[in-house]
Design a protein around this motif. Structure first.
Motif, short mmCIF file in Angstrom:
data_model
loop_
_atom_site.label_atom_id
_atom_site.label_comp_id
_atom_site.label_asym_id
_atom_site.label_seq_id
_atom_site.Cartn_x
_atom_site.Cartn_y
_atom_site.Cartn_z
N HIS A 23 6.24 19.47 63.99
CA HIS A 23 7.69 19.25 64.02
C HIS A 23 8.34 20.02 65.15
O HIS A 23 9.18 19.48 65.89
CB HIS A 23 8.29 19.67 62.68
CG HIS A 23 9.79 19.63 62.66
ND1 HIS A 23 10.51 18.45 62.60
CD2 HIS A 23 10.72 20.64 62.73
CE1 HIS A 23 11.81 18.72 62.62
NE2 HIS A 23 11.96 20.03 62.69
N ASP A 24 7.91 21.27 65.32
CA ASP A 24 8.52 22.10 66.37
C ASP A 24 8.17 21.55 67.76
O ASP A 24 9.01 21.55 68.66
CB ASP A 24 8.00 23.54 66.24
CG ASP A 24 8.70 24.50 67.19
OD1 ASP A 24 9.92 24.68 67.05
OD2 ASP A 24 8.01 25.05 68.08
N ARG A 51 7.54 18.40 68.58
CA ARG A 51 8.32 17.19 68.82
C ARG A 51 9.77 17.54 69.14
O ARG A 51 10.40 16.92 70.00
CB ARG A 51 8.24 16.28 67.59
CG ARG A 51 6.87 15.62 67.43
CD ARG A 51 6.75 14.95 66.08
NE ARG A 51 5.43 14.33 65.92
CZ ARG A 51 4.96 13.91 64.76
NH1 ARG A 51 5.67 14.06 63.65
NH2 ARG A 51 3.75 13.35 64.70
N ARG A 52 10.31 18.53 68.43
CA ARG A 52 11.69 18.94 68.69
C ARG A 52 11.85 19.48 70.11
O ARG A 52 12.82 19.16 70.80
CB ARG A 52 12.10 20.02 67.68
CG ARG A 52 13.54 20.52 67.83
CD ARG A 52 13.84 21.60 66.82
NE ARG A 52 12.96 22.75 66.97
CZ ARG A 52 13.14 23.69 67.90
NH1 ARG A 52 14.15 23.60 68.76
NH2 ARG A 52 12.31 24.72 67.97
N LEU A 98 1.97 21.38 59.99
CA LEU A 98 3.11 20.45 59.98
C LEU A 98 4.31 21.05 60.70
O LEU A 98 5.03 20.35 61.42
CB LEU A 98 3.47 20.09 58.54
CG LEU A 98 2.47 19.21 57.79
CD1 LEU A 98 2.87 19.06 56.34
CD2 LEU A 98 2.35 17.83 58.45
N TRP A 99 4.51 22.34 60.51
CA TRP A 99 5.62 23.00 61.22
C TRP A 99 5.40 22.96 62.72
O TRP A 99 6.33 22.71 63.50
CB TRP A 99 5.74 24.46 60.76
CG TRP A 99 6.72 25.24 61.60
CD1 TRP A 99 8.09 25.24 61.50
CD2 TRP A 99 6.40 26.08 62.71
NE1 TRP A 99 8.63 26.04 62.47
CE2 TRP A 99 7.63 26.57 63.23
CE3 TRP A 99 5.21 26.48 63.33
CZ2 TRP A 99 7.69 27.44 64.32
CZ3 TRP A 99 5.27 27.34 64.40
CH2 TRP A 99 6.48 27.81 64.89
N GLU A 153 -2.38 18.57 65.46
CA GLU A 153 -2.85 17.39 64.74
C GLU A 153 -4.37 17.42 64.58
O GLU A 153 -4.90 17.12 63.51
CB GLU A 153 -2.41 16.11 65.46
CG GLU A 153 -0.94 15.80 65.33
CD GLU A 153 -0.53 14.57 66.12
OE1 GLU A 153 -0.06 13.60 65.50
OE2 GLU A 153 -0.71 14.58 67.35
#
Length: 299
Positions: A284-285, A287-288, A280-281, A236
């Motif tokens: 997302h990764d 958080r997953r 962004l990837w 971020e």
């Protein structure tokens, strides 16, 4: 709002301030209208003075100010930041602004490569793909620079990106607080620039722009961007560095009517889109993975 959400919001606000502030660095350098060594002298001198003032005030008021240069690793990191200050200014005066900021964005991929080689942090396939795409964009810009006479400046920009990536890698490896190191490191280029100005002469037509840059813009931007990771994730924070890549050429176009070449825009678009998509990837990764870990180990 929970404490976690509050901290995340605080982090986003802090890094937004830092990233947006950094976008006007290059326009202020251009507005000052001076030769490279004179600009470097004023910019670094005021940055050092402002940083030491902030550090001394922090130490007097709170007593827990971090070390300016933490040990031998700090000296090495300081030397790297000092070198990057010189190569950055040389790039400003030898290539187009768009080329400079697009190539500086490559430091993210340089950092990933150095972490792979020296910290054994193997990049994932998505990162390797992103590195290949960014290499393509970089080659487009540099190849165009051969024909337009900007090759030397492009090389300075790439050198600056690589040096910054090396400083980041060493900082990560040591785990020490390098918050003020990047700021006080400019003392070395200040001394060098004083020597060079004494030989070649001083010329800055509008010094107030560069004094404002060194005394206010540099301390605010670097402090905020260095503080951001306390509250939000690294990917971020990295996305806010892209603000300079995207907005600095816009400010320069608006102020100086400097229109980027088609090749520069093409290569820059590849760099920016790849960096944003990869960041962004990563978000997302991450958080997953945290969600999967929470399921596996419920509180």
């Amino acid at each position: 709002m929970t404490a976690s959400n509050s901290n995340h919001t605080k982090g986003l606000l802090i890094t937004t301030i830092g990233g947006m502030t950094l976008t006007i660095d290059i326009p202020l350098i251009r507005l000052a209208d001076g030769d490279a060594w004179s600009i470097l002298m004023l910019r670094t001198g005021t940055t050092v003075a402002a940083s030491l003032t902030i550090w001394l005030a922090w130490r007097m008021l709170r007593g827990n100010a971090p070390a300016l240069i933490p040990g031998r690793a700090g000296l090495m990191v300081a030397a790297l930041y000092a070198a990057s200050s010189v190569t950055f200014i040389m790039a400003v005066y030898n290539t187009a602004t768009a080329n400079l900021v697009f190539l500086l964005a490559f430091n993210t991929m340089f950092a990933a490569l150095l972490s792979w080689l020296f910290l054994k942090e193997r990049p994932r396939p998505a990162t390797l793909i992103a590195m290949a795409l960014m290499l393509t964009g970089m080659l487009i810009i540099v190849y165009d620079g051969i024909g337009t006479g900007n090759l030397v400046g492009d090389m300075f920009a790439l050198a600056s990106a690589f040096i910054l990536a090396t400083a980041i890698t060493i900082s990560r490896a040591t785990g020490k607080d390098m918050g003020f190191t990047a700021l006080v490191a400019v003392l070395l280029p200040f001394v060098i620039s004083v020597f060079m100005v004494a030989k070649t002469g001083y010329r800055v037509e509008a010094p107030w722009w560069i004094l404002f840059n060194g005394a206010v813009i540099m301390p605010i931007s670097f402090f905020c961007l260095a503080t951001g990771p306390k509250y939000i994730s690294g990917p971020e924070v990295a996305m806010f560095y892209l603000l300079e890549t995207v907005l600095a050429p816009v400010w320069v176009w608006m102020i100086f009517a400097e229109v980027p070449t088609a090749a520069s825009m093409t290569g820059g678009a590849i760099l920016v889109v790849t960096l944003i998509a990869h960041s962004l990837w990563q978000l997302h990764d991450g958080r997953r993975r945290r969600a999967a870990l929470a399921v596996r180990h419920p509180a």
